[in-house]
Design a protein around this motif. Structure first.
Motif, PDB file in Angstrom:
ATOM      1  N   GLY A 176       0.806  -1.300  -0.103  1.00 30.57           N
ATOM      2  CA  GLY A 176       0.022   0.107  -0.155  1.00 30.57           C
ATOM      3  C   GLY A 176       0.767   1.239  -0.010  1.00 30.57           C
ATOM      4  N   SER A 177       1.969   1.263   0.115  1.00 35.01           N
ATOM      5  CA  SER A 177       2.865   2.417   0.007  1.00 35.01           C
ATOM      6  C   SER A 177       3.102   2.936  -1.331  1.00 35.01           C
ATOM      7  CB  SER A 177       4.380   2.127   0.662  1.00 35.01           C
ATOM      8  OG  SER A 177       5.168   1.074   0.055  1.00 35.01           O
ATOM      9  N   ASP A 178       3.866   4.218  -1.373  1.00 37.27           N
ATOM     10  CA  ASP A 178       3.860   4.866  -2.737  1.00 37.27           C
ATOM     11  C   ASP A 178       2.843   4.889  -3.732  1.00 37.27           C
ATOM     12  OD1 ASP A 178       6.799   5.218  -2.048  1.00 37.27           O
ATOM     13  OD2 ASP A 178       7.387   3.458  -2.670  1.00 37.27           O
ATOM     14  N   LEU A 179       1.967   5.477  -3.131  1.00 36.09           N
ATOM     15  CA  LEU A 179       0.616   5.621  -3.780  1.00 36.09           C
ATOM     16  C   LEU A 179       0.616   6.488  -5.166  1.00 36.09           C
ATOM     17  CD1 LEU A 179      -2.577   5.244  -4.288  1.00 36.09           C
ATOM     18  CD2 LEU A 179      -2.807   7.178  -2.582  1.00 36.09           C
ATOM     19  N   GLU A 180       0.223   5.799  -6.240  1.00 33.92           N
ATOM     20  CA  GLU A 180       0.234   6.698  -7.575  1.00 33.92           C
ATOM     21  C   GLU A 180      -0.868   6.894  -8.074  1.00 33.92           C
ATOM     22  OE1 GLU A 180       4.006   6.461  -9.889  1.00 33.92           O
ATOM     23  OE2 GLU A 180       4.037   4.489  -8.957  1.00 33.92           O
ATOM     24  N   ASP A 181      -1.469   8.081  -8.907  1.00 32.42           N
ATOM     25  CA  ASP A 181      -2.603   8.231  -9.794  1.00 32.42           C
ATOM     26  C   ASP A 181      -1.883   7.960 -11.201  1.00 32.42           C
ATOM     27  OD1 ASP A 181      -4.282   8.662  -7.743  1.00 32.42           O
ATOM     28  OD2 ASP A 181      -4.274  10.851  -7.954  1.00 32.42           O
ATOM     29  N   VAL A 182      -2.260   6.740 -11.674  1.00 32.00           N
ATOM     30  CA  VAL A 182      -1.840   6.314 -13.026  1.00 32.00           C
ATOM     31  C   VAL A 182      -2.515   7.239 -14.205  1.00 32.00           C
ATOM     32  CG1 VAL A 182      -1.280   4.585 -14.728  1.00 32.00           C
ATOM     33  CG2 VAL A 182      -0.783   4.030 -11.994  1.00 32.00           C
ATOM     34  N   ILE A 183      -3.748   7.093 -14.017  1.00 30.77           N
ATOM     35  CA  ILE A 183      -4.819   7.870 -14.576  1.00 30.77           C
ATOM     36  C   ILE A 183      -5.572   8.539 -13.666  1.00 30.77           C
ATOM     37  CG2 ILE A 183      -6.764   7.805 -16.525  1.00 30.77           C
ATOM     38  CD1 ILE A 183      -5.824   5.100 -17.504  1.00 30.77           C
ATOM     39  N   PRO A 184      -5.454   9.925 -13.522  1.00 32.22           N
ATOM     40  CA  PRO A 184      -5.916  10.754 -12.639  1.00 32.22           C
ATOM     41  C   PRO A 184      -7.525  10.879 -12.511  1.00 32.22           C
ATOM     42  CG  PRO A 184      -4.577  12.070 -13.720  1.00 32.22           C
ATOM     43  CD  PRO A 184      -4.372  10.763 -14.205  1.00 32.22           C
ATOM     44  N   ALA A 185      -8.030  11.015 -13.736  1.00 30.81           N
ATOM     45  CA  ALA A 185      -9.274  11.304 -13.933  1.00 30.81           C
ATOM     46  C   ALA A 185      -9.814  10.879 -15.359  1.00 30.81           C
ATOM     47  CB  ALA A 185      -9.693  12.858 -13.560  1.00 30.81           C
ATOM     48  N   GLY A 186     -11.086  10.939 -15.523  1.00 36.88           N
ATOM     49  CA  GLY A 186     -11.386  10.886 -16.907  1.00 36.88           C
ATOM     50  C   GLY A 186     -12.195   9.650 -17.493  1.00 36.88           C
ATOM     51  N   ILE A 187     -12.005   8.532 -16.452  1.00 32.48           N
ATOM     52  CA  ILE A 187     -12.743   7.255 -16.952  1.00 32.48           C
ATOM     53  C   ILE A 187     -14.086   7.187 -16.596  1.00 32.48           C
ATOM     54  CG2 ILE A 187     -12.416   4.593 -16.537  1.00 32.48           C
ATOM     55  CD1 ILE A 187      -9.249   5.172 -15.905  1.00 32.48           C
ATOM     56  N   GLU A 188     -14.950   7.024 -17.406  1.00 34.12           N
ATOM     57  CA  GLU A 188     -16.075   7.110 -17.228  1.00 34.12           C
ATOM     58  C   GLU A 188     -16.867   5.889 -16.265  1.00 34.12           C
ATOM     59  OE1 GLU A 188     -18.505   9.232 -17.814  1.00 34.12           O
ATOM     60  OE2 GLU A 188     -16.953  10.685 -18.856  1.00 34.12           O
ATOM     61  N   ILE A 189     -16.846   4.836 -16.581  1.00 33.26           N
ATOM     62  CA  ILE A 189     -17.266   3.535 -15.844  1.00 33.26           C
ATOM     63  C   ILE A 189     -16.348   2.512 -15.967  1.00 33.26           C
ATOM     64  CG2 ILE A 189     -19.217   2.091 -15.473  1.00 33.26           C
ATOM     65  CD1 ILE A 189     -20.984   3.935 -17.234  1.00 33.26           C
ATOM     66  N   PRO A 190     -15.227   2.678 -15.224  1.00 31.21           N
ATOM     67  CA  PRO A 190     -14.406   1.376 -15.253  1.00 31.21           C
ATOM     68  C   PRO A 190     -14.697   0.214 -14.684  1.00 31.21           C
ATOM     69  CG  PRO A 190     -13.718   3.065 -13.313  1.00 31.21           C
ATOM     70  CD  PRO A 190     -14.840   3.571 -14.274  1.00 31.21           C
ATOM     71  N   ASN A 191     -14.465  -0.906 -15.029  1.00 30.50           N
ATOM     72  CA  ASN A 191     -14.985  -2.188 -14.334  1.00 30.50           C
ATOM     73  C   ASN A 191     -13.981  -3.256 -13.885  1.00 30.50           C
ATOM     74  OD1 ASN A 191     -17.964  -2.050 -14.218  1.00 30.50           O
ATOM     75  ND2 ASN A 191     -17.868  -1.599 -16.536  1.00 30.50           N
ATOM     76  N   TYR A 192     -12.817  -3.069 -14.749  1.00 28.67           N
ATOM     77  CA  TYR A 192     -11.675  -4.186 -14.634  1.00 28.67           C
ATOM     78  C   TYR A 192     -10.548  -3.665 -15.428  1.00 28.67           C
ATOM     79  CZ  TYR A 192      -9.778  -8.898 -14.507  1.00 28.67           C
ATOM     80  OH  TYR A 192      -8.831 -10.030 -14.194  1.00 28.67           O
ATOM     81  N   VAL A 193      -9.614  -4.171 -14.669  1.00 21.78           N
ATOM     82  CA  VAL A 193      -8.043  -4.052 -15.024  1.00 21.78           C
ATOM     83  C   VAL A 193      -7.150  -5.062 -14.983  1.00 21.78           C
ATOM     84  CG1 VAL A 193      -7.432  -3.211 -12.404  1.00 21.78           C
ATOM     85  CG2 VAL A 193      -5.987  -2.526 -14.313  1.00 21.78           C
ATOM     86  N   ASP A 194      -6.535  -5.537 -15.748  1.00 19.21           N
ATOM     87  CA  ASP A 194      -5.561  -6.412 -16.165  1.00 19.21           C
ATOM     88  C   ASP A 194      -4.033  -5.941 -16.465  1.00 19.21           C
ATOM     89  OD1 ASP A 194      -4.780  -9.103 -16.211  1.00 19.21           O
ATOM     90  OD2 ASP A 194      -6.152  -9.832 -17.901  1.00 19.21           O
ATOM     91  N   ILE A 195      -3.243  -7.001 -16.249  1.00 17.42           N
ATOM     92  CA  ILE A 195      -1.772  -6.556 -16.515  1.00 17.42           C
ATOM     93  C   ILE A 195      -1.127  -7.560 -17.580  1.00 17.42           C
ATOM     94  CG2 ILE A 195       0.514  -6.255 -15.424  1.00 17.42           C
ATOM     95  CD1 ILE A 195      -1.830  -4.631 -14.093  1.00 17.42           C
ATOM     96  N   LEU A 196      -0.861  -6.876 -18.693  1.00 20.80           N
ATOM     97  CA  LEU A 196       0.046  -7.514 -19.549  1.00 20.80           C
ATOM     98  C   LEU A 196       1.709  -7.237 -19.411  1.00 20.80           C
ATOM     99  CD1 LEU A 196      -2.114  -7.201 -22.907  1.00 20.80           C
ATOM    100  CD2 LEU A 196      -1.666  -9.336 -21.139  1.00 20.80           C
ATOM    101  N   PRO A 197       2.612  -8.127 -19.861  1.00 22.67           N
ATOM    102  CA  PRO A 197       3.950  -7.964 -19.875  1.00 22.67           C
ATOM    103  C   PRO A 197       3.955  -6.728 -20.774  1.00 22.67           C
ATOM    104  CG  PRO A 197       3.396 -10.321 -20.366  1.00 22.67           C
ATOM    105  CD  PRO A 197       2.186  -9.434 -20.348  1.00 22.67           C
ATOM    106  N   GLY A 198       5.243  -6.011 -20.411  1.00 19.11           N
ATOM    107  CA  GLY A 198       5.654  -4.856 -21.139  1.00 19.11           C
ATOM    108  C   GLY A 198       6.119  -5.201 -22.694  1.00 19.11           C
ATOM    109  N   GLU A 199       6.488  -4.331 -23.245  1.00 18.06           N
ATOM    110  CA  GLU A 199       7.161  -4.681 -24.746  1.00 18.06           C
ATOM    111  C   GLU A 199       8.131  -5.452 -24.527  1.00 18.06           C
ATOM    112  OE1 GLU A 199       7.680  -1.080 -26.705  1.00 18.06           O
ATOM    113  OE2 GLU A 199       5.804  -0.593 -26.868  1.00 18.06           O
ATOM    114  N   VAL A 200       8.372  -6.415 -25.243  1.00 14.10           N
ATOM    115  CA  VAL A 200       9.393  -7.471 -25.273  1.00 14.10           C
ATOM    116  C   VAL A 200      10.165  -7.489 -26.544  1.00 14.10           C
ATOM    117  CG1 VAL A 200       8.270  -8.721 -23.556  1.00 14.10           C
ATOM    118  CG2 VAL A 200       8.162  -9.483 -25.878  1.00 14.10           C
ATOM    119  N   SER A 201      11.343  -8.065 -26.587  1.00 15.02           N
ATOM    120  CA  SER A 201      12.464  -7.911 -27.620  1.00 15.02           C
ATOM    121  C   SER A 201      12.676  -9.496 -28.291  1.00 15.02           C
ATOM    122  CB  SER A 201      13.405  -7.247 -27.497  1.00 15.02           C
ATOM    123  OG  SER A 201      14.358  -8.248 -26.632  1.00 15.02           O
TER     124      SER A 201
END
Length: 240
Positions: A165-190
């Motif tokens: 719970g430490s180092d809280l950040e706003d990744v998208i601070p506002a503007g999302i209308e009706i968010p329901n689900y978040v998923d994580i994909l690997p970053g760009e790979v080579s």
């Protein structure tokens, strides 16, 4: 409402809030099964909504928003267990199998974590209309969505913090209308990373024991396998 995939097993699992059941099917949608059908006590109602898999132990976990429970069963629906009871409106669940922890979002209140057996419940994050969360275990981050109510649209946001719970950040601070689900994909790979994944998946001995292979365990099931390949493929952006 959530859906999770067992790529190696060729199955997808979801929580059906309307049918009060945990269901699964083949990845092409065939052979739909009811694994667990919730029968609520008299004059009460059920609403299964969050779901996640522990493929190492062969378990499916889910939250019941109306019965205020976290439960689990074997992947075939047998041996249903109550892990946490009287937890206020749990809406999503994410597992950190390697650390033997689960993270549960409680609607409008907080995110808590507990051992996989439901013991040692700890508050991690409080505040905001929390709707759903997920884990980026490679970077040690917890992501969650703040719901935007209809009377004040456009204030939904995506936040993150360390797993404690430490180092809280706003990744998208506002503007999302009706968010329901978040998923994580690997970053760009080579291409080099793709080649290293193949070495980890097919190398001699027990390749996962090599610490250089740990980042390729994208689904955190303590094995480098086809399920990780599908996640790697989704993120692959190198030249062909």
């Amino acid at each position: 409402e959530d859906i999770v995939v067992d790529s190696a097993g060729g199955k997808m699992y979801w929580a059906d809030q309307v049918m009060d059941s945990i269901r699964r099917a083949n990845l092409d949608g065939s052979e739909v099964e009811d694994l667990v059908v919730i029968v609520p006590p008299h004059l009460e109602s059920s609403a299964v909504i969050g779901i996640d898999l522990d493929l190492t132990a062969g378990k499916v976990y889910w939250t019941d928003w109306r019965l205020d429970k976290v439960q689990r069963a074997n992947l075939d629906g047998s041996d249903v267990e109550d892990l946490i009871i009287d937890i206020f409106q749990p809406v999503s669940i994410a597992l950190d199998v390697a650390a033997a922890k689960m993270y549960i979002c409680k609607f409008d209140t907080s995110i808590v974590r507990a051992n996989l057996d439901g013991s040692d419940i700890q508050n991690v994050v409080s505040g905001g209309r929390i709707r759903s969360g997920n884990l980026d275990l490679n970077d040690g981050k917890l992501y969650w969505l703040i719901y935007s109510p209809f009377q004040t649209p456009g204030i939904g946001m995506l936040r993150r913090a360390n797993l404690d719970g430490s180092d809280l950040e706003d990744v998208i601070p506002a503007g999302i209308e009706i968010p329901n689900y978040v998923d994580i994909l690997p970053g760009e790979v080579s291409l080099a990373e793709y080649a290293q994944y193949l070495d980890c998946a097919t190398g001699p001995g027990v390749p996962y024991a090599d610490p250089d292979c740990a980042p390729f365990d994208y689904d955190t099931d303590a094995d480098i396998d086809l399920a990780d390949f599908y996640l790697l493929q989704a993120a692959f952006t190198g030249p062909f």
